[in-house]
Motif scaffolding. Structure first.
Motif, mmCIF file in Angstrom:
data_model
loop_
_atom_site.group_PDB
_atom_site.id
_atom_site.type_symbol
_atom_site.label_atom_id
_atom_site.label_comp_id
_atom_site.label_asym_id
_atom_site.label_seq_id
_atom_site.Cartn_x
_atom_site.Cartn_y
_atom_site.Cartn_z
ATOM 1 N N LEU A 9 31.574 48.463 38.929
ATOM 2 C CA LEU A 9 33.088 49.608 39.139
ATOM 3 C C LEU A 9 31.771 50.772 39.451
ATOM 4 O O LEU A 9 33.150 51.362 40.306
ATOM 5 N N VAL A 10 30.879 51.250 39.594
ATOM 6 C CA VAL A 10 30.884 52.084 40.467
ATOM 7 C C VAL A 10 30.701 51.666 42.077
ATOM 8 O O VAL A 10 30.637 52.205 43.099
ATOM 9 N N ALA A 26 36.648 38.552 49.413
ATOM 10 C CA ALA A 26 35.514 37.528 49.424
ATOM 11 C C ALA A 26 34.110 39.011 50.335
ATOM 12 O O ALA A 26 32.963 38.898 50.182
ATOM 13 N N GLN A 27 34.428 39.934 51.153
ATOM 14 C CA GLN A 27 33.837 40.475 51.737
ATOM 15 C C GLN A 27 33.027 41.763 51.051
ATOM 16 O O GLN A 27 31.915 42.218 50.825
ATOM 17 N N ILE A 28 34.355 42.080 49.852
ATOM 18 C CA ILE A 28 33.399 43.058 48.760
ATOM 19 C C ILE A 28 32.652 42.074 47.792
ATOM 20 O O ILE A 28 31.404 43.108 46.976
ATOM 21 N N ALA A 29 32.864 41.002 47.626
ATOM 22 C CA ALA A 29 31.088 39.733 46.843
ATOM 23 C C ALA A 29 30.178 39.616 47.951
ATOM 24 O O ALA A 29 29.165 39.608 46.578
ATOM 25 N N ALA A 30 30.295 39.893 48.672
ATOM 26 C CA ALA A 30 28.941 39.878 49.430
ATOM 27 C C ALA A 30 28.807 40.995 49.835
ATOM 28 O O ALA A 30 26.847 41.145 49.355
ATOM 29 N N THR A 31 29.080 41.737 48.999
ATOM 30 C CA THR A 31 28.686 43.312 49.625
ATOM 31 C C THR A 31 28.035 44.169 47.717
ATOM 32 O O THR A 31 26.944 44.638 47.907
ATOM 33 N N VAL A 32 28.455 43.901 47.180
ATOM 34 C CA VAL A 32 29.151 44.855 46.284
ATOM 35 C C VAL A 32 27.934 44.102 44.659
ATOM 36 O O VAL A 32 28.145 42.619 44.363
ATOM 37 N N PRO A 33 27.143 44.314 44.618
ATOM 38 C CA PRO A 33 25.959 43.841 43.080
ATOM 39 C C PRO A 33 26.901 43.319 41.600
ATOM 40 O O PRO A 33 27.515 44.564 41.424
ATOM 41 N N TYR A 35 28.797 40.945 41.687
ATOM 42 C CA TYR A 35 30.439 39.804 42.290
ATOM 43 C C TYR A 35 29.612 38.815 43.253
ATOM 44 O O TYR A 35 29.687 37.462 42.994
ATOM 45 N N GLU A 36 27.977 38.385 43.451
ATOM 46 C CA GLU A 36 27.315 37.010 43.680
ATOM 47 C C GLU A 36 27.807 35.927 43.037
ATOM 48 O O GLU A 36 27.695 35.739 41.547
ATOM 49 N N HIS A 37 28.878 34.799 43.374
ATOM 50 C CA HIS A 37 28.913 33.759 43.215
ATOM 51 C C HIS A 37 28.359 32.965 43.773
ATOM 52 O O HIS A 37 28.534 33.279 45.649
ATOM 53 N N ASP A 38 28.829 31.964 43.672
ATOM 54 C CA ASP A 38 28.908 30.148 45.135
ATOM 55 C C ASP A 38 30.387 30.466 45.146
ATOM 56 O O ASP A 38 31.146 29.333 44.517
ATOM 57 N N PRO A 39 30.851 30.518 46.269
ATOM 58 C CA PRO A 39 32.964 30.485 46.528
ATOM 59 C C PRO A 39 32.706 28.580 46.547
ATOM 60 O O PRO A 39 34.448 28.622 46.581
ATOM 61 N N ASP A 40 31.971 27.732 46.741
ATOM 62 C CA ASP A 40 32.215 26.581 47.408
ATOM 63 C C ASP A 40 32.474 26.213 45.455
ATOM 64 O O ASP A 40 32.508 24.607 45.206
ATOM 65 N N GLU A 46 36.309 30.764 39.801
ATOM 66 C CA GLU A 46 37.165 31.199 39.533
ATOM 67 C C GLU A 46 36.949 32.381 38.682
ATOM 68 O O GLU A 46 37.715 33.341 38.736
ATOM 69 N N ALA A 47 35.622 32.424 38.249
ATOM 70 C CA ALA A 47 35.311 32.978 37.025
ATOM 71 C C ALA A 47 34.507 35.062 38.353
ATOM 72 O O ALA A 47 35.396 35.506 37.867
ATOM 73 N N PHE A 48 34.561 34.364 39.531
ATOM 74 C CA PHE A 48 34.345 35.811 40.051
ATOM 75 C C PHE A 48 36.137 37.028 40.460
ATOM 76 O O PHE A 48 35.754 38.074 40.522
#
Length: 332
Positions: A9-10, A26-33, A35-40, A46-48
């Protein structure tokens, strides 16, 4: 809230504050530790999304002004940002002596094992435009030491978690096991104490941290209890500790016309060619040493050895502290 989620959250807040554009999920997921996941991967994505929705709701509950919008009319996916105008702190105005006091507090807590919290607090004040000098001392040099039990007990009191520890009292050879719901940790007459509800005795108790043996073990879940409203921890410690018995006697040599405070305290004063010999009552050698070092070269301990050694140790700590400050100052 888990530490991992708190850190995520921080990082999310920092990310959204660092830009005025709306950022997509998607941009947040690629930036914030975190949120790493496989979008495919449908399950992973869905978990993200569930995690991200929970975090957005958490930020809004905390009062963070999270906005939703798009960067342009051509964007199909909404984005997110934090409104700077609503999130900014109001002006904080401190008088010079107040700013100096904040600097002293930061140095004190750094020595007490809360360096991260002190640094964070100073950073927030500086971000608000407050000129805070952590080197300001108002003529005082804070000398704070804490026991190993300090950090786990303060954390447990903050999180409202029950703890267990072994505790040794002077009239017993073996320590006994204690279970406590800690309400807070306070300093009284140069000693640190924890006050709380003793589970086994079903009563309010306080314990001196220097008598805690071994590690403090956290045994309860967060938020398991609530301390009494408006509880006065210092009063509990004062009633428990009772009056100080100053049965010891220390002899110090005071320079002529100096150390007026010690002279008023002395039970005996003998004039001499090289200074006046003062006999001082004391209860604890470390406590007396902390008082004596404030007089600098005007006072020299003659007896007993335990007080003289305590003063020497205090002076060594001060010398090391000033060397560290000189090095850090030179590095800037």
């Amino acid at each position: 809230m888990s530490r991992t989620r708190t850190e995520r959250l921080v990082n999310l807040v920092i990310c959204l504050l660092s830009t005025r554009r709306f950022l997509t999920a998607a941009q947040i997921a690629a930036t914030v530790p975190g949120y790493e996941h496989d979008p495919d991967d449908a399950r992973d994505h869905e978990a993200f999304q569930r995690k991200f929705e929970r975090d957005k709701a958490e930020l809004r509950e905390l009062g963070v002004p999270l906005e939703t919008g798009t960067a342009s009319a051509f964007d199909a996916e909404p984005g997110y940002r934090i409104a700077h105008r609503e999130y900014a702190l109001p002006d904080i105005l401190l008088e010079p002596d107040e700013a100096a006091a904040v600097g002293i507090a930061a140095r004190l807590w750094q020595h007490a094992g809360l360096a991260a919290a002190a640094s964070s607090g100073l950073a927030k004040l500086r971000a608000a435009g407050v000129d805070v000098d952590p080197q300001a001392t108002l003529g005082l040099e804070p000398m704070v030491t804490v026991d190993p039990a300090f950090a786990p007990l303060t954390a447990a009191a903050r999180d409202r978690r029950e703890v267990g520890f072994d505790y040794r009292v002077p009239d017993r050879d073996a320590p006994s096991r204690r279970r406590l719901q800690p309400w807070g940790v306070v300093c009284w007459r140069g000693r640190w104490y924890v006050v709380g509800h003793d589970q086994d005795r079903e009563a309010t108790r306080c314990f001196r941290l220097s008598r805690v043996v071994g590690a403090v073990r956290v045994t309860g879940a967060p938020g398991a209890y609530e301390p009494p409203p408006n509880v006065d921890l210092i009063s509990h410690v004062a009633r428990w500790s009772g009056p100080v018995e100053r049965t010891g006697r220390a002899t110090v040599l005071a320079a002529p016309g100096r150390a007026a405070g010690l002279r008023r305290w002395a039970v005996e004063v003998t004039a001499g060619p090289d200074g006046d010999r003062l006999v001082l009552p004391y209860a604890d050698p470390d406590g007396l040493a902390g008082h004596l070092v404030g007089y600098g070269p005007d006072v020299r301990v003659l007896d007993p050895p335990e007080v003289r050694e305590a003063v020497i140790q205090r002076l060594k700590e001060i010398a090391v502290r000033h060397d560290e400050l000189a090095v850090s100052g030179g590095a800037r």
